[in-house]
Design an enzyme around this catalytic site. Structure first.
Site, PDB file in Angstrom:
ATOM      1  N   GLU A 295      32.290  42.045  23.894  1.00  0.00           N
ATOM      2  CA  GLU A 295      33.464  41.194  24.119  1.00  0.00           C
ATOM      3  C   GLU A 295      33.249  40.261  25.308  1.00  0.00           C
ATOM      4  O   GLU A 295      33.927  40.398  26.325  1.00  0.00           O
ATOM      5  CB  GLU A 295      34.684  42.049  24.456  1.00  0.00           C
ATOM      6  CG  GLU A 295      35.053  43.111  23.488  1.00  0.00           C
ATOM      7  CD  GLU A 295      36.040  44.098  24.088  1.00  0.00           C
ATOM      8  OE1 GLU A 295      36.872  44.598  23.342  1.00  0.00           O
ATOM      9  OE2 GLU A 295      35.973  44.378  25.304  1.00  0.00           O
ATOM     10  N   PRO A 296      32.328  39.314  25.225  1.00  0.00           N
ATOM     11  CA  PRO A 296      32.146  38.417  26.361  1.00  0.00           C
ATOM     12  C   PRO A 296      33.277  37.399  26.465  1.00  0.00           C
ATOM     13  O   PRO A 296      33.743  36.887  25.445  1.00  0.00           O
ATOM     14  CB  PRO A 296      30.822  37.711  26.029  1.00  0.00           C
ATOM     15  CG  PRO A 296      30.726  37.753  24.540  1.00  0.00           C
ATOM     16  CD  PRO A 296      31.464  38.993  24.092  1.00  0.00           C
ATOM     17  N   GLY A 297      33.739  37.159  27.665  1.00  0.00           N
ATOM     18  CA  GLY A 297      34.790  36.160  27.879  1.00  0.00           C
ATOM     19  C   GLY A 297      34.267  35.068  28.787  1.00  0.00           C
ATOM     20  O   GLY A 297      33.908  33.968  28.358  1.00  0.00           O
ATOM     21  N   ARG A 335      41.678  31.663  41.492  1.00  0.00           N
ATOM     22  CA  ARG A 335      40.586  32.594  41.790  1.00  0.00           C
ATOM     23  C   ARG A 335      40.139  32.591  43.260  1.00  0.00           C
ATOM     24  O   ARG A 335      39.893  33.660  43.821  1.00  0.00           O
ATOM     25  CB  ARG A 335      39.399  32.352  40.847  1.00  0.00           C
ATOM     26  CG  ARG A 335      39.781  32.538  39.365  1.00  0.00           C
ATOM     27  CD  ARG A 335      38.591  32.619  38.430  1.00  0.00           C
ATOM     28  NE  ARG A 335      37.857  33.851  38.608  1.00  0.00           N
ATOM     29  CZ  ARG A 335      36.752  33.972  39.300  1.00  0.00           C
ATOM     30  NH1 ARG A 335      36.219  32.907  39.874  1.00  0.00           N
ATOM     31  NH2 ARG A 335      36.172  35.129  39.436  1.00  0.00           N
ATOM     32  N   TYR A 339      40.566  36.239  44.626  1.00  0.00           N
ATOM     33  CA  TYR A 339      39.345  37.066  44.709  1.00  0.00           C
ATOM     34  C   TYR A 339      38.333  36.522  45.713  1.00  0.00           C
ATOM     35  O   TYR A 339      37.161  36.894  45.653  1.00  0.00           O
ATOM     36  CB  TYR A 339      38.617  37.114  43.361  1.00  0.00           C
ATOM     37  CG  TYR A 339      39.455  37.346  42.140  1.00  0.00           C
ATOM     38  CD1 TYR A 339      40.089  38.568  41.922  1.00  0.00           C
ATOM     39  CD2 TYR A 339      39.594  36.354  41.173  1.00  0.00           C
ATOM     40  CE1 TYR A 339      40.830  38.781  40.771  1.00  0.00           C
ATOM     41  CE2 TYR A 339      40.336  36.572  40.017  1.00  0.00           C
ATOM     42  CZ  TYR A 339      40.954  37.780  39.833  1.00  0.00           C
ATOM     43  OH  TYR A 339      41.685  37.988  38.697  1.00  0.00           O
ATOM     44  N   CYS A 366      52.050  24.759  48.797  1.00  0.00           N
ATOM     45  CA  CYS A 366      52.595  25.044  50.122  1.00  0.00           C
ATOM     46  C   CYS A 366      52.238  26.454  50.553  1.00  0.00           C
ATOM     47  O   CYS A 366      53.081  27.368  50.508  1.00  0.00           O
ATOM     48  CB  CYS A 366      54.092  24.847  50.113  1.00  0.00           C
ATOM     49  SG  CYS A 366      54.469  23.137  49.783  1.00  0.00           S
ATOM     50  N   GLU A 367      50.994  26.634  50.891  1.00  0.00           N
ATOM     51  CA  GLU A 367      50.500  27.935  51.295  1.00  0.00           C
ATOM     52  C   GLU A 367      49.161  27.712  51.996  1.00  0.00           C
ATOM     53  O   GLU A 367      48.284  27.036  51.435  1.00  0.00           O
ATOM     54  CB  GLU A 367      50.305  28.787  50.037  1.00  0.00           C
ATOM     55  CG  GLU A 367      50.348  30.233  50.335  1.00  0.00           C
ATOM     56  CD  GLU A 367      50.804  31.077  49.144  1.00  0.00           C
ATOM     57  OE1 GLU A 367      51.865  30.800  48.551  1.00  0.00           O
ATOM     58  OE2 GLU A 367      50.089  32.012  48.831  1.00  0.00           O
ATOM     59  N   TYR A 395      39.289  31.898  33.178  1.00  0.00           N
ATOM     60  CA  TYR A 395      40.250  32.447  34.136  1.00  0.00           C
ATOM     61  C   TYR A 395      40.793  31.390  35.100  1.00  0.00           C
ATOM     62  O   TYR A 395      41.100  31.691  36.257  1.00  0.00           O
ATOM     63  CB  TYR A 395      39.635  33.629  34.901  1.00  0.00           C
ATOM     64  CG  TYR A 395      39.137  34.725  33.976  1.00  0.00           C
ATOM     65  CD1 TYR A 395      40.025  35.435  33.167  1.00  0.00           C
ATOM     66  CD2 TYR A 395      37.783  35.032  33.881  1.00  0.00           C
ATOM     67  CE1 TYR A 395      39.574  36.419  32.298  1.00  0.00           C
ATOM     68  CE2 TYR A 395      37.324  36.017  33.014  1.00  0.00           C
ATOM     69  CZ  TYR A 395      38.224  36.709  32.226  1.00  0.00           C
ATOM     70  OH  TYR A 395      37.775  37.679  31.367  1.00  0.00           O
TER      71      TYR A 395
HETATM   72  N1  LLP Z   1      36.859  43.306  27.412  1.00  0.00           N
HETATM   73  C1  LLP Z   1      37.810  43.892  28.151  1.00  0.00           C
HETATM   74  C2  LLP Z   1      38.405  45.141  27.706  1.00  0.00           C
HETATM   75  C3  LLP Z   1      38.221  43.279  29.348  1.00  0.00           C
HETATM   76  O1  LLP Z   1      39.159  43.868  30.086  1.00  0.00           O
HETATM   77  C4  LLP Z   1      37.628  42.061  29.761  1.00  0.00           C
HETATM   78  C5  LLP Z   1      38.030  41.409  31.003  1.00  0.00           C
HETATM   79  C6  LLP Z   1      36.644  41.484  28.939  1.00  0.00           C
HETATM   80  C7  LLP Z   1      36.272  42.150  27.775  1.00  0.00           C
HETATM   81  C8  LLP Z   1      35.956  40.198  29.262  1.00  0.00           C
HETATM   82  O2  LLP Z   1      35.216  40.281  30.418  1.00  0.00           O
HETATM   83  P1  LLP Z   1      34.310  39.035  30.856  1.00  0.00           P
HETATM   84  O3  LLP Z   1      33.199  38.898  29.824  1.00  0.00           O
HETATM   85  O4  LLP Z   1      35.184  37.839  30.885  1.00  0.00           O
HETATM   86  O5  LLP Z   1      33.805  39.403  32.190  1.00  0.00           O
HETATM   87  N2  LLP Z   1      40.720  37.436  36.097  1.00  0.00           N
HETATM   88  C9  LLP Z   1      39.444  37.944  36.542  1.00  0.00           C
HETATM   89  C10 LLP Z   1      38.671  38.576  35.432  1.00  0.00           C
HETATM   90  C11 LLP Z   1      39.406  39.733  34.798  1.00  0.00           C
HETATM   91  C12 LLP Z   1      38.684  40.312  33.635  1.00  0.00           C
HETATM   92  C13 LLP Z   1      39.542  41.295  32.926  1.00  0.00           C
HETATM   93  N3  LLP Z   1      38.952  41.873  31.772  1.00  0.00           N
HETATM   94  C14 LLP Z   1      38.648  36.811  37.197  1.00  0.00           C
HETATM   95  O6  LLP Z   1      39.143  35.695  37.251  1.00  0.00           O
HETATM   96  O7  LLP Z   1      37.535  37.016  37.676  1.00  0.00           O
END
Ligand code: LLP
Length: 443
Positions: A295-297, A335, A339, A366-367, A395
């Site tokens: 599941e790459p995002g 971000r 983070y 305003c921060e 993100y």
């Molecule tokens: N699968 C599951 C169950 C997840 O919880 C996530 C991300 C992914 C896949 C995808 O992960 P990726 O390939 O994108 O790393 N908002 C944060 C990132 C939170 C990720 C949450 N879960 C940021 O901006 O760094």
């Protein structure tokens, strides 16, 4: 080893054109800013398709691989169409994401529903629309899901989300696979869940296990570690209960290059490691080759995106820092403030001067914490210059807000000289569209 697209800092089509401006997808960024306004999210179609091809090629020796784009990174209808065309399924975590991919014409059997606190209504929608897999996260969810499936005379196809107890070195907020995590069943709770599934919840059909270790991961060892644990558990379950679970979802997490110092692994390296470990574990634990789901995002969409801002006011602190402010900030990219994430940027328009200075790029919100990039070397900036911040595809829009009641930016998809709006810029009327003034307060 071959380089993959997530290892680039900039979209693969980035170049300087004959006007001296930066161009992406054969579109001049200065022209884009003029035409569509700023802040502007720009998404390069070739870069998205290129990383999809990298993933597919990296795993071609293991045909039982399925990719499900983690749509939480950026969920829009046009992006869903592109990923669908590339043969990816979708990992979704809300009815909003499920609805978006459904309305985009995605085959719902290619969709997975994740989340640690899915509501009854969300589970109902998922079953109604025929979502292919639901990753069951906890005991309450098993009970609710069975009830909904029973009511509608269906079987819910599930995976069990587990926490394999692997730590990765990333920001604490985006680690998920360690033992003290809000996500999934502890390995010691699996049998209790299985007993319920096999003996009580007759409308649940279990297919396999699911885990996700964390995000923006650079360590390659976590995937083999995860595969070892998950194949071991699959084997133990299959032999103990005399069944044939055959799906292992290893989550997402592969990192991207936000700054020159970041060296994320390539999809090719991960592919080789995963396949080698699988081959070993299949023998070691005596199981049939399982279907592997990834599941790459971030690694799919981050590199393809940049954000354009217009430079506004500047402030030189007598003792040091020079702040240069842009017309966006923490609401379109939370971000850095959330983070301490670092980004790289360049000026998109040609600068006549070579003179450089060290500045801090501040947002407009305003921060005091609304700073996009601290201490970056840049040509001397003036009002109206266009700043291009790289690697904002993931993100950013998906975590954006209307803080300070500022409209969210538009997003354009660029490819071969065309720019198409895929998210409209919000208007002032959009901002008040959901406001209601009670009659007694009306003027
Ligand atoms: N699968 C599951 C169950 C997840 O919880 C996530 C991300 C992914 C896949 C995808 O992960 P990726 O390939 O994108 O790393 N908002 C944060 C990132 C939170 C990720 C949450 N879960 C940021 O901006 O760094």
């Amino acid at each position: 080893m071959t380089t993959s697209t997530n290892q680039f800092l900039k979209p693969i089509t980035t170049k300087i054109n004959s006007n001296g401006n930066i161009e992406i997808g054969d579109c001049d960024l200065v022209e884009l800013a003029k035409k569509h306004g700023t802040p502007l999210y720009v998404l390069d179609e070739k870069t998205i398709r290129s990383i999809c091809k990298d993933y597919k090629k990296s795993f071609e020796k293991y045909p039982k691989i399925r990719f499900m784009y983690a749509s939480k990174a950026l969920c829009t209808s046009a992006v869903a169409r592109i990923l669908d065309e590339e043969g990816f399924g979708f990992d979704t975590v809300s009815s909003g994401e499920i609805y978006t991919v459904y309305k985009s014409g995605v085959d719902m059997s290619h969709v997975l529903f994740n989340g640690n606190n899915k509501s009854y209504e969300e589970l109902e929608l998922a079953l109604k629309l025929g979502v292919g897999r639901i990753s069951a996260d906890n005991f309450l969810e098993l009970e609710m899901l069975n009830e909904i499936a029973q009511k509608t005379d269906k079987k819910a196809d599930i995976l069990l989300r587990v926490t394999p107890g692997i730590e990765c070195h990333t920001h604490e907020y985006i680690q998920t696979g360690h033992l003290d995590s809000k996500f999934g069943f502890d390995l010691t709770q699996i049998d209790e869940a299985l007993n319920l599934i096999f003996n009580k919840y007759k409308n649940l059909q279990l297919h396999g296990l699911h885990a996700h270790i964390g995000s923006q991961i650079f360590e390659t060892s976590i995937y083999p570690d995860e595969i070892d644990i998950l194949t071991r558990e699959i084997s133990r379950i299959n032999h103990t209960y005399n069944i044939k679970l055959d799906e292992i979802n290893i989550g997402g997490g592969l990192g991207v290059k936000y700054t020159e110092n970041d060296v994320p692994p390539s999809t090719y390296e991960i592919g080789q490691l995963v396949i080698d470990k699988l081959t070993e574990s299949i023998k070691k634990y005596n199981i049939e080759p399982p279907t592997i789901i990834m599941e790459p995002g971030r690694s799919i969409i981050s590199t393809a995106g940049v954000t354009l801002y217009s430079i506004g006011s500047t402030k030189q602190i007598p003792s040091g820092t020079k702040y240069v402010a842009v017309d966006g900030g923490m609401a379109d990219n939370p971000r850095p403030s959330m983070y301490q994430a670092e980004y790289s940027a360049e000026i998109a328009n040609k600068k006549e001067t070579d003179k450089k200075e060290r500045i801090t790029i501040a947002g407009r919100y305003c921060e005091s914490g609304d700073v996009l990039i601290k201490h970056i070397e840049m040509p001397v900036l003036e009002k109206g210059d266009i700043l291009c911040v790289y690697n904002t595809g993931a993100y950013n829009y998906s975590m954006s807000s209307n803080y300070n009641r500022v409209q969210k930016p538009a997003m354009v998809l660029v490819n071969e000289g065309n720019s198409e709006v895929i998210i409209k810029r919000e208007s002032l009327d959009d901002l008040i569209a959901h406001d209601i003034i009670p009659d007694r307060l009306k003027k």
